[in-house]
Write an enzyme that holds these catalytic residues in place. Structure first.
Site, PDB file in Angstrom:
ATOM      1  N   SER A 107     -24.698  -3.305  11.796  1.00  0.00           N
ATOM      2  CA  SER A 107     -25.059  -2.112  11.032  1.00  0.00           C
ATOM      3  C   SER A 107     -26.531  -1.800  11.253  1.00  0.00           C
ATOM      4  O   SER A 107     -27.327  -2.693  11.573  1.00  0.00           O
ATOM      5  CB  SER A 107     -24.784  -2.313   9.541  1.00  0.00           C
ATOM      6  OG  SER A 107     -25.540  -3.400   9.032  1.00  0.00           O
ATOM      7  N   HIS A 111     -35.416   4.731   9.227  1.00  0.00           N
ATOM      8  CA  HIS A 111     -36.165   5.708   8.441  1.00  0.00           C
ATOM      9  C   HIS A 111     -37.453   6.051   9.192  1.00  0.00           C
ATOM     10  O   HIS A 111     -38.448   5.329   9.088  1.00  0.00           O
ATOM     11  CB  HIS A 111     -36.490   5.148   7.055  1.00  0.00           C
ATOM     12  CG  HIS A 111     -35.282   4.886   6.213  1.00  0.00           C
ATOM     13  ND1 HIS A 111     -34.533   5.896   5.655  1.00  0.00           N
ATOM     14  CD2 HIS A 111     -34.681   3.717   5.846  1.00  0.00           C
ATOM     15  CE1 HIS A 111     -33.528   5.382   4.969  1.00  0.00           C
ATOM     16  NE2 HIS A 111     -33.594   4.063   5.068  1.00  0.00           N
ATOM     17  N   HIS A 121     -27.784   6.375  10.623  1.00  0.00           N
ATOM     18  CA  HIS A 121     -27.049   5.183  10.196  1.00  0.00           C
ATOM     19  C   HIS A 121     -25.916   4.920  11.180  1.00  0.00           C
ATOM     20  O   HIS A 121     -25.297   5.850  11.709  1.00  0.00           O
ATOM     21  CB  HIS A 121     -26.472   5.404   8.797  1.00  0.00           C
ATOM     22  CG  HIS A 121     -25.349   4.475   8.438  1.00  0.00           C
ATOM     23  ND1 HIS A 121     -24.022   4.866   8.451  1.00  0.00           N
ATOM     24  CD2 HIS A 121     -25.353   3.170   8.067  1.00  0.00           C
ATOM     25  CE1 HIS A 121     -23.264   3.847   8.093  1.00  0.00           C
ATOM     26  NE2 HIS A 121     -24.042   2.811   7.864  1.00  0.00           N
ATOM     27  N   ASN A 123     -22.635   1.826  11.843  1.00  0.00           N
ATOM     28  CA  ASN A 123     -21.958   0.599  11.423  1.00  0.00           C
ATOM     29  C   ASN A 123     -20.650   0.478  12.182  1.00  0.00           C
ATOM     30  O   ASN A 123     -19.867   1.429  12.234  1.00  0.00           O
ATOM     31  CB  ASN A 123     -21.689   0.613   9.916  1.00  0.00           C
ATOM     32  CG  ASN A 123     -20.918  -0.617   9.460  1.00  0.00           C
ATOM     33  OD1 ASN A 123     -19.703  -0.695   9.608  1.00  0.00           O
ATOM     34  ND2 ASN A 123     -21.621  -1.578   8.914  1.00  0.00           N
ATOM     35  N   TYR A 124     -20.430  -0.681  12.785  1.00  0.00           N
ATOM     36  CA  TYR A 124     -19.127  -0.981  13.392  1.00  0.00           C
ATOM     37  C   TYR A 124     -18.727  -2.373  12.950  1.00  0.00           C
ATOM     38  O   TYR A 124     -19.552  -3.290  12.927  1.00  0.00           O
ATOM     39  CB  TYR A 124     -19.188  -0.852  14.920  1.00  0.00           C
ATOM     40  CG  TYR A 124     -19.423   0.581  15.319  1.00  0.00           C
ATOM     41  CD1 TYR A 124     -18.385   1.510  15.268  1.00  0.00           C
ATOM     42  CD2 TYR A 124     -20.694   1.023  15.670  1.00  0.00           C
ATOM     43  CE1 TYR A 124     -18.606   2.843  15.571  1.00  0.00           C
ATOM     44  CE2 TYR A 124     -20.930   2.352  15.975  1.00  0.00           C
ATOM     45  CZ  TYR A 124     -19.876   3.252  15.920  1.00  0.00           C
ATOM     46  OH  TYR A 124     -20.103   4.574  16.202  1.00  0.00           O
ATOM     47  N   ARG A 125     -17.466  -2.536  12.586  1.00  0.00           N
ATOM     48  CA  ARG A 125     -17.021  -3.778  11.955  1.00  0.00           C
ATOM     49  C   ARG A 125     -15.575  -4.092  12.327  1.00  0.00           C
ATOM     50  O   ARG A 125     -14.808  -3.220  12.732  1.00  0.00           O
ATOM     51  CB  ARG A 125     -17.156  -3.662  10.439  1.00  0.00           C
ATOM     52  CG  ARG A 125     -16.419  -2.462   9.860  1.00  0.00           C
ATOM     53  CD  ARG A 125     -16.803  -2.196   8.411  1.00  0.00           C
ATOM     54  NE  ARG A 125     -16.145  -1.000   7.890  1.00  0.00           N
ATOM     55  CZ  ARG A 125     -16.599   0.236   8.034  1.00  0.00           C
ATOM     56  NH1 ARG A 125     -17.725   0.449   8.695  1.00  0.00           N
ATOM     57  NH2 ARG A 125     -15.943   1.273   7.538  1.00  0.00           N
ATOM     58  N   HIS A 155     -23.224  15.441  17.283  1.00  0.00           N
ATOM     59  CA  HIS A 155     -21.769  15.542  17.163  1.00  0.00           C
ATOM     60  C   HIS A 155     -21.089  15.612  18.528  1.00  0.00           C
ATOM     61  O   HIS A 155     -20.034  14.988  18.732  1.00  0.00           O
ATOM     62  CB  HIS A 155     -21.395  16.759  16.317  1.00  0.00           C
ATOM     63  CG  HIS A 155     -21.378  16.477  14.850  1.00  0.00           C
ATOM     64  ND1 HIS A 155     -20.236  16.077  14.187  1.00  0.00           N
ATOM     65  CD2 HIS A 155     -22.365  16.513  13.921  1.00  0.00           C
ATOM     66  CE1 HIS A 155     -20.522  15.894  12.905  1.00  0.00           C
ATOM     67  NE2 HIS A 155     -21.804  16.152  12.716  1.00  0.00           N
ATOM     68  N   HIS A 185     -21.694  13.148  -7.454  1.00  0.00           N
ATOM     69  CA  HIS A 185     -22.506  13.529  -8.606  1.00  0.00           C
ATOM     70  C   HIS A 185     -23.553  14.585  -8.262  1.00  0.00           C
ATOM     71  O   HIS A 185     -24.133  15.194  -9.162  1.00  0.00           O
ATOM     72  CB  HIS A 185     -23.176  12.285  -9.213  1.00  0.00           C
ATOM     73  CG  HIS A 185     -24.151  11.609  -8.305  1.00  0.00           C
ATOM     74  ND1 HIS A 185     -23.760  10.865  -7.223  1.00  0.00           N
ATOM     75  CD2 HIS A 185     -25.508  11.565  -8.325  1.00  0.00           C
ATOM     76  CE1 HIS A 185     -24.834  10.388  -6.609  1.00  0.00           C
ATOM     77  NE2 HIS A 185     -25.907  10.801  -7.257  1.00  0.00           N
TER      78      HIS A 185
END
Length: 342
Positions: A107, A111, A121, A123-125, A155, A185
């Site tokens: 991951s 910044h 960001h 992430n590969y899992r 993209h 929210h």
């Protein structure tokens, strides 16, 4: 349209060396990304901390701070195993109960200091528990100032990677990314998205076990139908391709924006928008929740948080400003691949 999920007995069996192969790839991906980012930064270097998990496993956490480009960023590799499955997994796969588990992944969150360079960001899992296995991951971009050409490039890069493996991957996984990186929210997306996929095990449809089957991603997956020709090897190849798409998707954006002048106004807006990143990661992010539930290394789990951030009561962007454009256009799902640019 309702898509029936095949019986568990139809789950493709992973190869006997699956865990070692995925682990080696995740470590290599970490190495490649860190080398590429150090070259891109031109000054900062990653500090590595190796760690062990008492219950089983460990990892390598690498952090870059106060570089020429990156104010702070982290690239983390981990592999963990154990006997007690976390509640978040059992809720999705009750058939995994009673089995030990193995999970590995890489991951990354960056910044940048310049507000014109977007946060990013990745992430590969991979996860195994008895008869259960799956791949998950993705990459997404969070700009502070709106540049349509950057969104289109990011993209388009990942669509090309998706198209090399299955023509409908991008259509579903782009919508899933818009859905996942959404702050309920706040009523806004975290950024301009990218791709996101989870629970890919070669059975069911491409939105397998997604939380909102009636939403856009679920509906698109239902249109595509059950994908019967995906197996472990094909999904592993797809994850590898996506992982290696990151640098060519992100580096040109950094090169375009890193010398753009900025001042206190841009910095204050960047710090304010970073607050949304903190809110998402602490409230919604599955990786954060999984890591805390499995007694992972807290410093590594929370390395995604920015070094500086601020909140402002009832902030409103100035009418007609670029900050307003971010809210009006870039914090809503868009068809970035086909977006017209000059």
């Amino acid at each position: 349209m309702t898509v029936a999920t095949p019986n568990l007995t139809t789950v493709p069996v992973p190869p006997s060396d699956s865990r070692e192969r995925v682990k080696q790839f995740m470590q290599t991906l970490q190495d490649e990304i860190c080398a590429g980012l150090e070259a891109l930064d031109g000054g900062g270097q990653f500090r590595e901390d190796s760690w062990e998990r008492p219950e089983g496993g460990g990892g390598r956490s690498r952090v870059i701070r106060e570089g020429n480009v990156f104010e702070q960023g982290g690239v983390n590799f981990s592999e963990v195993w154990g006997e007690k499955l976390p509640p978040s997994i059992l809720a999705q796969y009750p058939e995994a109960a009673g089995h030990g588990y193995f999970a590995t992944g890489t991951s990354m969150v960056l910044h940048p200091r310049n507000p014109y360079i977007p946060t990013v960001h990745l992430n590969y899992r991979y996860f195994e528990a008895g008869p259960v296995w799956w791949f998950g991951g993705g990459a997404d971009l969070t700009p502070y100032y709106p540049f349509a050409e950057d969104a289109k490039h990011f993209h388009s890069s990942f669509k090309a990677a998706c198209d090399r493996h299955y023509p409908q991957f991008y259509d579903v996984f782009k919508l899933w990314c818009d859905e996942y990186f959404f702050l309920k929210h706040r009523g806004e997306t975290r950024g301009i998205g990218g791709i996101f996929f989870d629970y890919q095990d070669g059975r069911g449809d491409l939105y397998n076990k997604g939380p909102a089957p009636s939403g856009p991603a679920g509906q698109k997956a239902a249109e595509v139908g059950i994908v019967s020709d995906l197996n472990w090897e094909k999904l592993f190849a797809f994850a590898q391709d996506c992982g290696r798409t990151f640098l060519p998707a992100y580096s040109p954006i950094v090169e375009r924006r890193k010398d753009t002048p900025w001042g206190d106004r841009e910095r204050q807006f960047q710090l304010y928008r970073r607050g949304r990143y903190v809110e998402f990661n602490l409230v919604y992010d599955r990786g954060t929740i999984f890591g805390l539930q499995t007694n992972g290394r807290t410093e590594s789990i929370l390395m995604s948080l920015p070094p500086l951030v601020r909140w402002e009561y009832m902030y409103q962007p100035e009418a007609g400003s670029r900050e307003q454009e971010l809210y009006d256009v870039f914090l809503k799902p868009q068809d970035w691949v086909n977006w017209p640019t000059a």
